[in-house]
Design an enzyme around this catalytic site. Structure first.
Site, short mmCIF file in Angstrom:
data_model
loop_
_atom_site.label_atom_id
_atom_site.label_comp_id
_atom_site.label_asym_id
_atom_site.label_seq_id
_atom_site.Cartn_x
_atom_site.Cartn_y
_atom_site.Cartn_z
N PHE A 158 -14.50 -4.06 1.43
CA PHE A 158 -15.58 -3.12 1.08
C PHE A 158 -15.59 -2.83 -0.42
O PHE A 158 -16.65 -2.70 -1.04
CB PHE A 158 -15.42 -1.82 1.87
CG PHE A 158 -15.22 -2.04 3.35
CD1 PHE A 158 -16.07 -2.87 4.06
CD2 PHE A 158 -14.17 -1.44 4.03
CE1 PHE A 158 -15.88 -3.09 5.42
CE2 PHE A 158 -13.97 -1.67 5.39
CZ PHE A 158 -14.82 -2.49 6.08
N HIS A 176 -5.41 -3.71 2.49
CA HIS A 176 -5.81 -4.51 3.65
C HIS A 176 -6.50 -5.81 3.24
O HIS A 176 -7.49 -6.23 3.84
CB HIS A 176 -6.69 -3.68 4.59
CG HIS A 176 -5.96 -2.53 5.21
ND1 HIS A 176 -5.41 -1.51 4.46
CD2 HIS A 176 -5.66 -2.24 6.50
CE1 HIS A 176 -4.80 -0.64 5.26
NE2 HIS A 176 -4.94 -1.06 6.50
N ARG A 189 -1.73 -4.72 3.95
CA ARG A 189 -1.47 -3.77 5.02
C ARG A 189 -0.04 -3.89 5.54
O ARG A 189 0.62 -2.89 5.79
CB ARG A 189 -2.44 -4.03 6.17
CG ARG A 189 -2.11 -3.29 7.44
CD ARG A 189 -3.12 -3.60 8.54
NE ARG A 189 -2.78 -2.91 9.76
CZ ARG A 189 -2.01 -3.42 10.72
NH1 ARG A 189 -1.51 -4.63 10.59
NH2 ARG A 189 -1.74 -2.73 11.80
N GLU A 242 -19.02 3.29 0.25
CA GLU A 242 -18.27 2.59 -0.79
C GLU A 242 -19.04 2.40 -2.08
O GLU A 242 -18.46 2.36 -3.16
CB GLU A 242 -17.79 1.23 -0.27
CG GLU A 242 -16.78 1.32 0.88
CD GLU A 242 -17.42 1.60 2.23
OE1 GLU A 242 -18.65 1.48 2.36
OE2 GLU A 242 -16.67 1.94 3.19
N ARG A 259 0.83 -1.22 0.00
CA ARG A 259 0.00 0.00 0.00
C ARG A 259 0.86 1.26 0.00
O ARG A 259 0.47 2.30 -0.55
CB ARG A 259 -0.97 0.00 1.18
CG ARG A 259 -0.31 0.00 2.53
CD ARG A 259 -1.33 -0.09 3.66
NE ARG A 259 -0.67 -0.38 4.91
CZ ARG A 259 -0.86 0.29 6.04
NH1 ARG A 259 -1.69 1.29 6.10
NH2 ARG A 259 -0.22 -0.07 7.13
N ASP A 309 -7.78 -6.70 13.38
CA ASP A 309 -9.17 -6.29 13.15
C ASP A 309 -10.10 -7.50 12.96
O ASP A 309 -11.31 -7.39 13.11
CB ASP A 309 -9.26 -5.36 11.94
CG ASP A 309 -8.94 -3.91 12.31
OD1 ASP A 309 -9.02 -3.60 13.52
OD2 ASP A 309 -8.62 -3.13 11.41
#
Lengths: 311, 273
Positions: free
Chosen positions: A81, A107, A165, A56, A8, A115
């Site tokens: 998403f 991610h 990530r 989104e 990223r 998470d």
């Protein structure tokens, strides 16, 4: 220890570089610009960065509208998403009219870590691969991730770029040339072929090292384009080695393992062992421990390779 | 005052009935309710060139309620985007006229639509591009009242006012009906104007079958700076055909040959013309 950079990070840097060269590039984010690294572009080109807020579906449809005018929108959010929540918008408003929208989803996979399952996209490749007109890219390291962004801009039509990530080892030299649709042989081998994508490429390379110590010669292929898949390199591997182990940080249903199996079953039947999550959700934990727990590690690659070789 | 446009609207209604009868499926109710809005835009208001459908500086129209495709196709054909005989191939295999608008198949279609709610957000994207490039084209979108039940409509509503998109004008075709019945019984959207107002939009209420009110509202929208405008157009579903008017059953059903003949006669047309 190799240099460690998250893909990223490379995405954000690439956007900033390209933003100066190509004024048609517009970047959209859904309240995650710090995490997706589009904030790097936003800082350099505030007039071409738009935050749509936590929305989104709107992110994707607005990007589609921008693309109709000749803009090259990059729509960014977390992979779960971008692909799951907004799936039908991506399908109908982007892929069906083949609009020039680039979806850069960060991610992805278990390495999101703490998470937990809600944020670990393990089915994004399957979802995006099923869409007509969509090109699906899954870079292995920061160098390749940057190149994916450059090539995505050259390609006319929708492109999905899967990013992670966590920091991952840098595999490629700066002069590496990525091409959409081409798998890359990273290591020669005659006994077995390991085909990996994304963060699992580094694991495949170290598994091949261990196999070599045991006298097993493993070919390693980096499959950074999931669609269109490089049939030639797969068929060659199927013919020249005893079987294929696929390795992806993704469910074994519908992603790299499925794509490779589809090719060999039609073109050159051989043994394929698929490593990925086994029809299960993930859980909270640190990335490396999760990869271990779900079998996304060197030991499992070695086990599956030996399983094929013992047949 | 709008005699020519009224005549065009009447012809478009006849085209809608004819093409749906030939296709054997499609959506007459919501096509007929939007005739004056589409006619006003394509035959007077919009800065467009049918010979150059992709002209970069053109005004745009997004039919967010994509099932209303017949009214758009009838207008585009009459405007000269493609031969009128193509209307006979609506919904047929290998046709340029898909069941819902497809920008890749049909000249003059600015956005592919059909899945409700997405068109208004795409129209925002076009309006945003106009702002980025300092272009003065305007973007029009037509949404249905049932469509306002989609969450993305409100995501888009928030976006347009946040980014002060005063170059977009949305028409809400408020005929009060959706597939399963009246909006108020299926899922009440009222007070719809207040909702948009709360989202930062300039709201205008009109009779959606009055050209005078449509053009006055468009002028008001053009003169409204710093915020998007929604024109809530009260309409009658199936407008112009007595037995279709305000009938939920005519949302997505094609008329039979006999019904089509009756409708065309009411509209003052020639059946085989």
């Amino acid at each position: 220890m190799a240099n460690m950079i998250a893909t990223r990070e490379a995405y954000g840097e690439a956007l900033k570089e390209l933003g100066g060269k190509n004024k048609d590039i517009v970047v959209l984010d859904a309240d995650l610009s710090g995490s997706t690294k589009t904030a790097i572009f936003a800082k350099a080109y505030p007039d071409r960065f738009f935050n749509v807020g936590i929305a989104e579906q709107n992110l994707m449809a607005t990007a589609a509208g921008l693309a109709t005018t000749g803009k090259i929108p990059f729509a960014s959010t977390f992979a779960v998403f971008a692909t799951g929540r907004a799936f039908e918008i991506v399908r109908t408003s982007i892929c069906y009219p083949k609009l020039n929208v680039k979806i850069a989803a960060t991610h992805a996979g278990l390495t999101v870590g703490e998470d937990g399952a809600t944020h670990q996209a393990l089915e994004d490749l399957s979802l995006m691969r099923s869409l007509p007109n969509m090109v699906v890219l899954s870079p292995a390291d920061a160098v390749e991730a940057k190149q994916c962004v450059y090539k995505a801009v050259e390609h006319i039509g929708p492109v999905y770029i899967r990013l992670g990530r966590s920091k991952v080892p840098v595999i490629f030299d700066e002069d590496y040339k990525f091409e959409i649709g081409k798998g890359v042989k990273l290591r020669e081998g005659e006994d077995i072929t390991l085909i990996a994508t994304g963060v699992m490429v580094a694991k495949a390379l170290s598994a091949a090292e261990i196999l070599a110590e045991e006298g097993i010669s493993a070919r390693v292929i980096n499959m950074s384009t999931i669609k269109p898949i490089d049939k030639d390199i797969i068929i060659k591997a199927a013919k020249e080695t005893k079987g294929i182990v696929t390795i992806e940080e993704h469910t074994i249903i519908g992603g790299l393992g499925s794509a490779v199996s589809e090719v060999v079953s039609q073109e050159s039947p051989t043994y394929v062992e698929r490593i990925g999550t086994m029809d299960t959700f993930g859980e909270s934990g640190d990335g490396e421990s999760l990869l271990e727990k779900y079998g996304l590690n060197e030991q499992n690659i070695i086990k599956k390779a030996k399983k094929i070789l013992s047949k | 005052m709008y005699k020519d446009l009224e005549d065009t609207a009447r012809q478009i209604r006849i085209d809608i009935i004819k093409m749906l009868e030939k296709a054997g499926s499609g959506h007459p109710g919501g096509s007929l309710s939007a005739v004056e809005i589409v006619t006003a835009l394509y035959f007077k208001e919009m800065n467009i060139d049918p010979k150059n459908p992709n002209w970069a500086d053109r005004d745009r129209f997004v039919l967010s309620k994509g099932h209303g495709a017949p009214v758009l196709y009838a207008a585009l054909a009459r405007k000269g985007y493609f031969p009128k005989k193509e209307l006979n191939n609506l919904r047929r295999i290998n046709s340029m006229l898909q069941g819902h608008p497809d920008m890749k198949s049909t000249p003059g279609i600015d956005m592919t639509t059909g899945s409700l709610g997405q068109g208004i957000a795409a129209a925002n994207g076009m309006a945003l591009a106009g702002k980025i490039d300092n272009k003065d084209y305007r973007v029009y979108a037509l949404i249905g009242d049932g469509e306002a039940q989609e969450g993305i409509v409100w995501e888009a509503a928030m976006f347009a006012s946040h980014y002060k998109l005063d170059n977009i004008t949305v028409f809400l075709d408020h005929n009060g009906l959706q597939i399963d019945g009246f909006n108020k019984d299926v899922m009440n959207i009222e007070p719809i104007g207040d909702k948009f107002k709360a989202f930062g939009w300039h709201v205008i209420d009109i009779d959606g079958h009055s050209f005078e009110q449509i053009f006055n509202a468009i002028d008001e929208a053009k003169n409204t700076k710093g915020k998007p405008t929604i024109i809530i157009a009260k309409t009658i579903k199936g407008k112009g055909v007595s037995f279709m008017e305000n009938q939920v059953g005519w949302h997505g059903k094609a008329p039979s040959k006999e019904e089509a003949e009756k409708a065309i006669e009411e509209l003052g047309g020639i059946i085989n013309g």
